[in-house]
Scaffold this active site. Structure first.
Site, PDB file in Angstrom:
ATOM      1  N   GLU A 207      11.463 -10.485  28.359  1.00 37.52           N
ATOM      2  CA  GLU A 207      12.815 -10.368  27.817  1.00 37.52           C
ATOM      3  C   GLU A 207      13.789  -9.697  28.783  1.00 37.52           C
ATOM      4  O   GLU A 207      14.878  -9.281  28.394  1.00 37.52           O
ATOM      5  CB  GLU A 207      12.774  -9.633  26.480  1.00 37.52           C
ATOM      6  CG  GLU A 207      11.978 -10.404  25.444  1.00 37.52           C
ATOM      7  CD  GLU A 207      12.018  -9.787  24.059  1.00 37.52           C
ATOM      8  OE1 GLU A 207      12.619  -8.711  23.901  1.00 37.52           O
ATOM      9  OE2 GLU A 207      11.441 -10.390  23.138  1.00 37.52           O
ATOM     10  N   LYS A 335      14.976 -14.281  12.524  1.00 41.23           N
ATOM     11  CA  LYS A 335      14.641 -15.222  13.593  1.00 41.23           C
ATOM     12  C   LYS A 335      14.579 -16.622  12.985  1.00 41.23           C
ATOM     13  O   LYS A 335      13.640 -16.927  12.239  1.00 41.23           O
ATOM     14  CB  LYS A 335      13.285 -14.872  14.214  1.00 41.23           C
ATOM     15  CG  LYS A 335      13.252 -13.538  14.950  1.00 41.23           C
ATOM     16  CD  LYS A 335      11.839 -13.226  15.417  1.00 41.23           C
ATOM     17  CE  LYS A 335      11.781 -11.970  16.271  1.00 41.23           C
ATOM     18  NZ  LYS A 335      10.389 -11.595  16.637  1.00 41.23           N
TER      19      LYS A 335
END
Length: 424
Positions: A207, A335
């Protein structure tokens, strides 16, 4: 305007930020307008997430190909949706859910269904010549979210031995999204110099955060505090800290321990960290199956720290309702690919918000250049977003999109942190 309907849907195999295949889906209307969406993929996944369909052909991409999902789009979803209004998102999503017919979308694949669902919304927005956030949210969508910036990666997002998965900063004193990004970038670059000076690795994880070999979670937090101060900011007042423990990844389901410790020990560790560091948000502090542990954590820290359920809820309204009824957590990570359609994503946000739970729109560790989640965070006024560090183009793309939205809105834009425990 005459009826604008779905005329065709195209799907193709592309690569995500980890070099694994995913889908890019294009919905085309009878007027020639279209919308395109790329589907992300997670590494740390909840056991109750909607199924990401993979080919399991060892001769292609170590079995991670998505040709079957593409085939399902072309052979099942195209004929099911052709001729339907591009503006009827709820009906289209319901048709796809019915066509799949399984609780977790394992027949057609949540990756196939979500790609179509998001591309459809974009096609509708493009047809009306509106930005996606305005099409979905209307005139009342004007909140720019406070970002959670993942500066140190551990757990399943790196190979450095850190137990917790994400060590984040939250620029809570920023007056605007643009300034929040500036603050985050300055701390990120200060941290890089600190790591270099200490001869620690400056390679980044999935990330975009640094992934140095550190001795403990506390050492990672100490580094963040030093970087914040080096960049000229004050911890707690200007920038707070946040954790994603991803506790399911080090939970032993047989003896129900966390690296040999009880859930009470794990709660105690988190409580102690909150005493010593300006932490105002903890995600997945306990495992998704450990309801007793979650209850103790919520009772212990729930009145002063944002406790975010990710694996616990997997963006599923039924699980969110169950958790709320049991008093577990006080915030929900959102999500879209955990549930598989835009309609179900919006419903999860609505349910959590009505019950007083904060919501945080989130990326996945396997991302693409797609910026849809930036628009969704604004459309649904979540007030918080997780989209990685201040490096790697697939992460920066979301920050750049948010800054563009803020500039487009002008004085109407409101930068607002929805975490009720923010110290700013």
């Amino acid at each position: 305007m005459f009826d604008v309907v779905i005329s065709d849907i195209e799907a193709r195999e592309i690569l995500d930020s980890r070099g694994y295949p995913t889908l890019c889906v294009k919905v085309i209307t009878n007027t020639g307008t279209f919308g395109e969406a790329c589907v992300p993929s997670g590494a740390s996944t909840g056991i109750k997430e909607a199924l990401e369909l993979r080919d399991k052909d060892p001769k292609r991409y170590q079995g991670k190909g998505v040709l079957q999902a593409i085939s399902n789009v072309e052979k099942v979803l195209v004929p099911a949706l052709q001729g339907f209004s591009v503006f009827d998102q709820i009906t289209a999503d319901a048709i796809m859910i019915d066509a799949d017919g399984t609780p977790n979308k394992e027949k057609l694949g949540a990756n196939a269904i979500l790609g179509v669902s998001l591309a459809l919304a974009k096609a509708a927005a493009n047809t009306l010549q509106r930005p996606l956030y305005r099409y979905l949210g209307g005139s009342f969508s004007h909140v720019l979210p406070c970002p959670m910036m993942n500066l140190i990666n551990g757990g399943m997002h790196a190979t450095n031995g850190l137990q917790f998965q994400e060590f984040m900063i939250r620029p809570i004193s920023a007056p605007s999204l643009k300034e929040a990004v500036r603050m985050g970038a300055e701390v990120f670059n200060a941290l890089k110099k600190i790591l270099q000076n200490r001869q620690l690795a400056t390679g980044v994880g999935d990330e975009g955060g640094f992934a140095p070999n550190l001795a403990s979670n506390a050492e990672a937090l100490d580094l963040l505090l030093t970087a914040i101060e080096t960049a000229g900011f004050t911890p707690r007042e200007d920038i707070s800290l946040a954790l994603d423990c991803a506790a399911s990844s080090f939970y032993n389901t047989q003896d129900k321990t966390y690296d040999g410790k009880s859930y009470a020990d794990q709660v105690g560790i988190l409580a102690e960290l909150c005493e010593h560091y300006p932490i105002d948000s903890i995600e997945d502090g306990l495992a998704e199956e450990d309801f007793e542990g979650w209850k103790l954590l919520s009772e212990t820290l729930g009145d002063r720290v944002q406790l975010v359920g990710d694996d616990l809820f997997v963006t599923n309204s039924a699980l969110i309702a169950e958790g709320i009824a049991q008093g577990l957590a006080n915030a929900v990570l959102i999500k879209p690919n955990q549930i598989g359609t835009l309609t179900e994503t919006a419903e999860a946000i609505r349910l959590a918000t009505i019950q007083g739970y904060a919501t945080i729109l989130s990326h996945r560790s396997g991302e693409t250049e797609d910026t849809t989640i930036a628009d969704l965070a604004v459309a649904f006024n979540t007030g918080q977003i997780k989209t990685g560090s201040l490096s790697r183009s697939e992460r920066i793309a979301k920050y750049n999109r948010l800054m563009a939205i803020e500039e487009e809105m002008g004085p109407e834009a409101l930068f607002q942190d929805s975490n009720p425990f923010s110290k700013a």
